[in-house]
Write a protein that holds these residues in place. Structure first.
Motif, PDB file in Angstrom:
ATOM      1  N   ILE A   1      10.569   2.169  -2.306  1.00  0.00           N
ATOM      2  CA  ILE A   1      10.748   3.189  -3.335  1.00  0.00           C
ATOM      3  C   ILE A   1       9.436   3.330  -4.105  1.00  0.00           C
ATOM      4  CG2 ILE A   1      12.033   3.817  -5.415  1.00  0.00           C
ATOM      5  CD1 ILE A   1      14.388   2.175  -4.266  1.00  0.00           C
ATOM      6  N   GLN A   2       8.960   4.559  -4.218  1.00  0.00           N
ATOM      7  CA  GLN A   2       7.658   4.795  -4.823  1.00  0.00           C
ATOM      8  C   GLN A   2       7.718   4.653  -6.347  1.00  0.00           C
ATOM      9  OE1 GLN A   2       4.917   5.536  -2.440  1.00  0.00           O
ATOM     10  NE2 GLN A   2       6.665   4.578  -1.430  1.00  0.00           N
ATOM     11  N   LEU A   3       6.786   3.896  -6.896  1.00  0.00           N
ATOM     12  CA  LEU A   3       6.697   3.681  -8.338  1.00  0.00           C
ATOM     13  C   LEU A   3       5.700   4.667  -8.934  1.00  0.00           C
ATOM     14  CD1 LEU A   3       6.611  -0.230  -8.531  1.00  0.00           C
ATOM     15  CD2 LEU A   3       8.589   1.299  -8.465  1.00  0.00           C
ATOM     16  N   LEU A   4       6.132   5.343  -9.984  1.00  0.00           N
ATOM     17  CA  LEU A   4       5.303   6.371 -10.608  1.00  0.00           C
ATOM     18  C   LEU A   4       4.580   5.870 -11.844  1.00  0.00           C
ATOM     19  CD1 LEU A   4       7.869   9.307 -10.341  1.00  0.00           C
ATOM     20  CD2 LEU A   4       6.145   8.588  -8.669  1.00  0.00           C
ATOM     21  N   GLY A   5       5.106   4.820 -12.475  1.00  0.00           N
ATOM     22  CA  GLY A   5       4.502   4.282 -13.678  1.00  0.00           C
ATOM     23  C   GLY A   5       5.525   3.569 -14.532  1.00  0.00           C
TER      24      GLY A   5
ATOM     25  N   LYS B   1      14.504   3.302   2.979  1.00  0.00           N
ATOM     26  CA  LYS B   1      13.978   2.639   1.792  1.00  0.00           C
ATOM     27  C   LYS B   1      14.610   1.252   1.664  1.00  0.00           C
ATOM     28  CE  LYS B   1      11.715   6.288   0.113  1.00  0.00           C
ATOM     29  NZ  LYS B   1      10.243   6.321  -0.080  1.00  0.00           N
ATOM     30  N   LEU B   2      13.772   0.237   1.515  1.00  0.00           N
ATOM     31  CA  LEU B   2      14.252  -1.104   1.195  1.00  0.00           C
ATOM     32  C   LEU B   2      14.378  -1.203  -0.317  1.00  0.00           C
ATOM     33  CD1 LEU B   2      14.948  -4.022   1.989  1.00  0.00           C
ATOM     34  CD2 LEU B   2      12.501  -4.542   1.872  1.00  0.00           C
ATOM     35  N   SER B   3      15.550  -1.572  -0.801  1.00  0.00           N
ATOM     36  CA  SER B   3      15.789  -1.588  -2.243  1.00  0.00           C
ATOM     37  C   SER B   3      16.208  -2.977  -2.724  1.00  0.00           C
ATOM     38  CB  SER B   3      16.884  -0.570  -2.601  1.00  0.00           C
ATOM     39  OG  SER B   3      18.150  -0.999  -2.117  1.00  0.00           O
ATOM     40  N   ASP B   4      16.397  -3.086  -4.029  1.00  0.00           N
ATOM     41  CA  ASP B   4      16.963  -4.247  -4.712  1.00  0.00           C
ATOM     42  C   ASP B   4      16.164  -5.529  -4.491  1.00  0.00           C
ATOM     43  OD1 ASP B   4      18.451  -6.053  -6.092  1.00  0.00           O
ATOM     44  OD2 ASP B   4      20.364  -5.549  -5.157  1.00  0.00           O
ATOM     45  N   PHE B   5      15.171  -5.738  -5.364  1.00  0.00           N
ATOM     46  CA  PHE B   5      14.376  -6.963  -5.342  1.00  0.00           C
ATOM     47  C   PHE B   5      14.899  -7.975  -6.359  1.00  0.00           C
ATOM     48  CE2 PHE B   5      11.670  -4.280  -2.905  1.00  0.00           C
ATOM     49  CZ  PHE B   5      10.860  -5.114  -2.141  1.00  0.00           C
TER      50      PHE B   5
ATOM     51  N   GLN C   1       0.825  -1.208   0.000  1.00  0.00           N
ATOM     52  CA  GLN C   1       0.000   0.000   0.000  1.00  0.00           C
ATOM     53  C   GLN C   1       0.864   1.264   0.000  1.00  0.00           C
ATOM     54  OE1 GLN C   1      -2.240  -1.094   3.543  1.00  0.00           O
ATOM     55  NE2 GLN C   1      -3.954  -1.789   2.279  1.00  0.00           N
ATOM     56  N   GLN C   2       1.859   1.252  -0.892  1.00  0.00           N
ATOM     57  CA  GLN C   2       2.737   2.406  -1.081  1.00  0.00           C
ATOM     58  C   GLN C   2       3.430   2.822   0.226  1.00  0.00           C
ATOM     59  OE1 GLN C   2       0.691   5.528  -3.253  1.00  0.00           O
ATOM     60  NE2 GLN C   2      -0.555   4.043  -4.347  1.00  0.00           N
ATOM     61  N   HIS C   3       3.869   1.840   0.987  1.00  0.00           N
ATOM     62  CA  HIS C   3       4.551   2.115   2.263  1.00  0.00           C
ATOM     63  C   HIS C   3       5.763   3.015   2.016  1.00  0.00           C
ATOM     64  CE1 HIS C   3       6.676   1.507   6.033  1.00  0.00           C
ATOM     65  NE2 HIS C   3       5.594   0.920   6.520  1.00  0.00           N
TER      66      HIS C   3
ATOM     67  N   GLY D   1       9.596   0.505  10.500  1.00  0.00           N
ATOM     68  CA  GLY D   1       9.193   0.616   9.102  1.00  0.00           C
ATOM     69  C   GLY D   1       9.500  -0.631   8.302  1.00  0.00           C
ATOM     70  N   LEU D   2      10.703  -1.158   8.457  1.00  0.00           N
ATOM     71  CA  LEU D   2      11.093  -2.343   7.696  1.00  0.00           C
ATOM     72  C   LEU D   2      10.314  -3.575   8.143  1.00  0.00           C
ATOM     73  CD1 LEU D   2      14.955  -1.774   7.501  1.00  0.00           C
ATOM     74  CD2 LEU D   2      13.287  -1.518   5.652  1.00  0.00           C
ATOM     75  N   SER D   3      10.026  -3.693   9.427  1.00  0.00           N
ATOM     76  CA  SER D   3       9.245  -4.848   9.885  1.00  0.00           C
ATOM     77  C   SER D   3       7.821  -4.787   9.336  1.00  0.00           C
ATOM     78  CB  SER D   3       9.224  -4.919  11.420  1.00  0.00           C
ATOM     79  OG  SER D   3       8.545  -3.815  11.992  1.00  0.00           O
ATOM     80  N   GLN D   4       7.266  -3.584   9.195  1.00  0.00           N
ATOM     81  CA  GLN D   4       5.936  -3.446   8.600  1.00  0.00           C
ATOM     82  C   GLN D   4       5.938  -3.905   7.145  1.00  0.00           C
ATOM     83  OE1 GLN D   4       5.242   0.732   9.257  1.00  0.00           O
ATOM     84  NE2 GLN D   4       4.396   0.426  11.311  1.00  0.00           N
ATOM     85  N   VAL D   5       6.972  -3.508   6.400  1.00  0.00           N
ATOM     86  CA  VAL D   5       7.072  -3.904   4.999  1.00  0.00           C
ATOM     87  C   VAL D   5       7.216  -5.416   4.867  1.00  0.00           C
ATOM     88  CG1 VAL D   5       8.576  -3.826   2.964  1.00  0.00           C
ATOM     89  CG2 VAL D   5       7.946  -1.713   4.128  1.00  0.00           C
ATOM     90  N   LEU D   6       8.123  -6.006   5.644  1.00  0.00           N
ATOM     91  CA  LEU D   6       8.364  -7.444   5.522  1.00  0.00           C
ATOM     92  C   LEU D   6       7.163  -8.266   5.991  1.00  0.00           C
ATOM     93  CD1 LEU D   6      12.110  -7.633   6.481  1.00  0.00           C
ATOM     94  CD2 LEU D   6      11.111  -8.063   4.265  1.00  0.00           C
ATOM     95  N   GLU D   7       6.436  -7.766   6.969  1.00  0.00           N
ATOM     96  CA  GLU D   7       5.215  -8.467   7.382  1.00  0.00           C
ATOM     97  C   GLU D   7       4.233  -8.533   6.215  1.00  0.00           C
ATOM     98  OE1 GLU D   7       1.485  -8.179  10.551  1.00  0.00           O
ATOM     99  OE2 GLU D   7       2.924  -6.519  10.427  1.00  0.00           O
ATOM    100  N   LYS D   8       4.040  -7.428   5.516  1.00  0.00           N
ATOM    101  CA  LYS D   8       3.107  -7.395   4.389  1.00  0.00           C
ATOM    102  C   LYS D   8       3.614  -8.258   3.228  1.00  0.00           C
ATOM    103  CE  LYS D   8       1.042  -2.880   5.361  1.00  0.00           C
ATOM    104  NZ  LYS D   8      -0.343  -3.380   5.537  1.00  0.00           N
TER     105      LYS D   8
END
Length: 283
Positions: A119-123, A207-211, A113-115, A172-179
């Motif tokens: 990194i925010q994606l614009l398109g 910011k969590l990067s590199d997927f 949900q755009q946490h 913040g990072l724990s919220q992202v990884l939980e989702k």
């Protein structure tokens, strides 16, 4: 373990008690699950919109910000603002498929949900490159492991955080990884060198990067619980490392974070939901 034609999950390896990092993208047992996932409409994330009047963003003359096996990221300008544009390579890498990285990046952005810690994606551009926010003033929390540290990141001696900044980063990072894990996504390379930070008098931006090593997995399966346990241990390593960066002395908050790290390392049933709840609860 990516791209190794594994028909079944490597249960023995994933079950190793000290395993903290494992990437298994682009193996048949993962591909089969992705096909099932895609057939379930509830898991189909909306596609990113193709940006209007953005043909110039596919120009390869923009300055390069970074380049790896998975593709090239350039700094460009769109609608009067600086943006980052990532063009993905077509070949398989040691981490998996760059196309998978792109799909997972989009899915992660949607399910989280755009946490703000992503990194925010614009398109997208007409050619399918991802257009992202440009991260001005961010630096990597640490450098990658060295021959001396083996599997541990290398921190600059000057890197110091306050206890409040440590807690903000970990919450913040724990919220992202939980989702992510609730939606069957493993980052696969959860290290400090893939975490970008920007310090200020008001706190810290993260910011969590590199997927590139990330992969989809069946969170309801037996191997799925082992995948999450592996990344939980990696998160425990990060807790230990950033607690050591705290420059304002001992505190009940730091003591509690150390206890969370110990639980992450030694308790088989610990999940990211429990980590997040433990960190959010103030000491």
């Amino acid at each position: 373990l990516a791209c190794n034609r594994l028909q079944e999950p490597p249960m023995h390896l994933l079950g190793l008690k000290n395993l903290r990092w494992a990437a298994v993208s682009n193996n048949p047992f993962i591909t089969h699950y992705i096909q099932q996932r895609n057939n379930n409409n509830s898991n189909n994330e909306p596609a990113l919109s193709v940006l209007q009047n953005a043909a110039d963003l596919d120009n390869e003359d923009w300055p390069v910000l970074g380049q790896g096996a998975g593709g090239v990221t350039r700094k460009a300008t769109y609608d009067g603002k600086d943006v980052a544009v990532k063009t993905y390579a077509g070949e398989l890498t040691s981490d998996g498929s760059p196309l998978d990285e792109k799909i997972i990046s989009r899915t992660a952005f949607h399910v989280c949900q755009q946490h703000p810690c992503l990194i925010q994606l614009l398109g997208e551009t007409n050619n399918g490159a991802l257009v992202m926010e440009f991260l001005d003033g961010y630096t990597a929390l640490a450098g990658p492991p060295s021959m001396q540290t083996c599997s541990r990141d290398v921190y600059d001696a000057s890197t110091k955080l306050t206890t409040a900044q440590v807690r903000t980063l970990l919450v913040g990072l724990s919220q992202v990884l939980e989702k992510l894990h609730a939606n069957g996504i493993c980052h696969g390379d959860f290290y400090a060198h893939n975490i970008l930070i920007r310090l200020s008098a008001d706190g810290i931006d993260v910011k969590l990067s590199d997927f590139g090593a990330a992969f989809f997995y069946d969170a309801a399966s037996q191997y799925g619980s082992l995948v999450q346990r592996c990344e939980v241990r990696a998160f425990g390593v990060l807790i230990e490392e950033v607690v050591a960066l705290a420059s304002d002395g001992a505190s009940p908050t730091l003591d509690k974070l150390k206890a969370v790290a110990a639980t992450a390392a030694g308790t088989d049933a610990f999940t990211f939901a429990q980590i997040r709840a433990s960190i959010e609860e103030r000491a």
